[in-house]
Write a protein that holds these residues in place. Structure first.
Motif, mmCIF file in Angstrom:
data_model
loop_
_atom_site.group_PDB
_atom_site.id
_atom_site.type_symbol
_atom_site.label_atom_id
_atom_site.label_comp_id
_atom_site.label_asym_id
_atom_site.label_seq_id
_atom_site.Cartn_x
_atom_site.Cartn_y
_atom_site.Cartn_z
ATOM 1 N N ILE A 21 0.843 -1.204 0.000
ATOM 2 C CA ILE A 21 0.000 0.000 0.000
ATOM 3 C C ILE A 21 0.874 1.248 0.000
ATOM 4 C CG2 ILE A 21 -1.927 1.165 1.130
ATOM 5 C CD1 ILE A 21 -2.400 -1.491 2.655
ATOM 6 N N ALA A 22 1.942 1.234 0.793
ATOM 7 C CA ALA A 22 2.821 2.403 0.899
ATOM 8 C C ALA A 22 3.472 2.733 -0.436
ATOM 9 C CB ALA A 22 3.888 2.151 1.962
ATOM 10 N N ILE A 23 3.802 1.713 -1.221
ATOM 11 C CA ILE A 23 4.401 1.960 -2.536
ATOM 12 C C ILE A 23 3.420 2.714 -3.425
ATOM 13 C CG2 ILE A 23 5.191 0.822 -4.650
ATOM 14 C CD1 ILE A 23 6.376 -1.358 -2.802
ATOM 15 N N GLY A 24 2.140 2.327 -3.377
ATOM 16 C CA GLY A 24 1.126 3.057 -4.136
ATOM 17 C C GLY A 24 1.029 4.505 -3.714
ATOM 18 N N TYR A 25 1.061 4.751 -2.397
ATOM 19 C CA TYR A 25 1.080 6.125 -1.894
ATOM 20 C C TYR A 25 2.275 6.884 -2.466
ATOM 21 C CZ TYR A 25 -2.501 6.259 1.805
ATOM 22 O OH TYR A 25 -3.683 6.310 2.497
ATOM 23 N N ILE A 70 -11.221 -4.644 -10.870
ATOM 24 C CA ILE A 70 -12.212 -3.642 -10.457
ATOM 25 C C ILE A 70 -11.552 -2.558 -9.607
ATOM 26 C CG2 ILE A 70 -14.278 -3.266 -9.035
ATOM 27 C CD1 ILE A 70 -15.229 -6.048 -9.938
ATOM 28 N N THR A 71 -10.621 -2.963 -8.758
ATOM 29 C CA THR A 71 -9.891 -2.003 -7.937
ATOM 30 C C THR A 71 -9.060 -1.069 -8.811
ATOM 31 O OG1 THR A 71 -9.732 -3.686 -6.217
ATOM 32 C CG2 THR A 71 -8.334 -1.763 -5.972
ATOM 33 N N LEU A 72 -8.407 -1.626 -9.811
ATOM 34 C CA LEU A 72 -7.630 -0.823 -10.758
ATOM 35 C C LEU A 72 -8.523 0.202 -11.454
ATOM 36 C CD1 LEU A 72 -5.114 -2.297 -13.343
ATOM 37 C CD2 LEU A 72 -6.763 -0.567 -14.015
ATOM 38 N N PHE A 193 -1.291 5.548 -10.970
ATOM 39 C CA PHE A 193 -2.559 5.126 -10.366
ATOM 40 C C PHE A 193 -2.871 3.667 -10.701
ATOM 41 C CE2 PHE A 193 -3.298 9.569 -9.522
ATOM 42 C CZ PHE A 193 -4.131 9.567 -8.415
ATOM 43 N N VAL A 194 -2.479 3.199 -11.888
ATOM 44 C CA VAL A 194 -2.673 1.791 -12.245
ATOM 45 C C VAL A 194 -1.881 0.893 -11.308
ATOM 46 C CG1 VAL A 194 -2.127 0.038 -13.977
ATOM 47 C CG2 VAL A 194 -3.280 2.142 -14.656
ATOM 48 N N LEU A 195 -0.591 1.201 -11.142
ATOM 49 C CA LEU A 195 0.240 0.399 -10.248
ATOM 50 C C LEU A 195 -0.277 0.464 -8.814
ATOM 51 C CD1 LEU A 195 3.874 1.181 -11.485
ATOM 52 C CD2 LEU A 195 2.524 -0.877 -11.887
ATOM 53 N N GLY A 196 -0.645 1.664 -8.369
ATOM 54 C CA GLY A 196 -1.171 1.810 -7.013
ATOM 55 C C GLY A 196 -2.444 1.017 -6.797
ATOM 56 N N GLY A 197 -3.337 1.027 -7.791
ATOM 57 C CA GLY A 197 -4.585 0.281 -7.676
ATOM 58 C C GLY A 197 -4.359 -1.218 -7.616
#
Length: 295
Positions: A21-25, A70-72, A193-197
């Motif tokens: 999660i932190a990497i997405g942030y 769906i999350t992505l 945002f794709v990678l974070g999702g």
């Protein structure tokens, strides 16, 4: 020693989830300087999507993959309709927008599925225990470690070796210079945002599988802790976010395991205490770079 190993394994499991999660942030903050507090709610979207599909009879593996997709898509919709129109806005505006998106997602899911806590049950083959030395592990524990390692390797490759990854890192260093050199800013941001999702979706499935239950508000506090991990590691740094997540997970589990039961309910406060101590010693985090030193 057995208790120590158990707490270490628990810490690594929780730290792996925080790290993803932190990497997405860090990806999003590195480019937009946006603290996306709705990022944690993507965990909840992944869990509810997979759970609903499994309840409808979809095979577990396929349901999990669709839930992550769906999350992505949810992450992309957040970027397109909530954050892109506010790129030129001040920090306070984008911060309040991210909180509004978080509340909106939680309320939409509550209206659809009710606010009650639900059980997230995986197949018995995944939850069965195996003995390794003096420690018992679930098959799920091994899967969490394996999935985290593979995911980090793949994401590291995408960020360092692909054109979109290089463009994203260029925008993180200096968006204006990157744009002048011909980098498509929108593509780089969408890629972040794709990678974070995807990372949040994977983390959500792993967390719900480990703790069995889930609810509409499950993602907010986990997201906040992951943001703390990103800050500890050095927000904007891929490696720093991973290290910060693992450190925070291990420290939190040792705090819960070794201190008296009367204070273990304050483990969330302990997380923020760790943040304060790290920032007092190293304000930019473990691997962070000060704004003045950016290109």
């Amino acid at each position: 020693m057995t208790f120590f190993l158990v707490q270490l394994i628990n810490g690594l499991k929780m730290g792996s989830i925080y790290a993803l999660i932190a990497i997405g942030y860090s990806f999003v903050y590195g480019i937009l300087r946006l603290i996306n507090f709705a990022h944690g709610d993507l965990l909840m979207i992944a869990t509810y999507s997979a759970w609903a599909l499994m309840a409808a009879g979809v095979p577990v593996g396929l349901a999990i993959v669709i839930g992550i997709i769906i999350t992505l898509i949810t992450s992309l919709l957040m970027e397109r309709f909530a954050y892109r129109p506010l790129r030129k806005a001040n920090v306070e505006t984008t911060l309040m927008t991210s909180l509004a998106v978080s509340v909106l997602l939680q309320n939409i899911v509550t209206l659809i599925f009710s606010p009650q806590i639900k059980a997230f049950k995986l197949p018995d083959a995944v939850t069965q225990r195996i003995q390794i030395g003096s420690v018992q592990l679930q098959v799920l524990d091994i899967l969490i470690f394996a999935v985290t390692i593979v995911t980090l390797v793949v994401v590291s490759f995408l960020v360092k070796k692909t054109k979109l990854g290089i463009a994203m890192r260029a925008c993180s260093d200096n968006m204006t210079a990157a744009e002048l050199m011909g980098v498509n800013i929108n593509h780089a941001i969408v890629f972040a945002f794709v990678l974070g999702g995807v990372l949040a979706g994977i983390a959500g499935i792993m967390y719900s599988g480990e703790y069995i239950s889930f609810s509409p508000d499950m993602g907010f506090m986990i997201g906040v802790k992951a943001f703390v991990a990103a800050v500890i590691g050095g927000i904007g740094s891929f490696g720093g976010a991973a290290i910060g997540g693992l450190i925070l997970g291990i420290l939190e589990m040792f705090f819960a395991g070794y201190l008296p039961t009367e204070v273990t309910n304050y483990r969330t406060a302990f997380v923020f205490l760790v943040l304060i101590v790290v920032l007092l010693i190293k304000p930019n985090g473990i691997l962070g770079v000060s704004t003045e030193k950016r290109s």
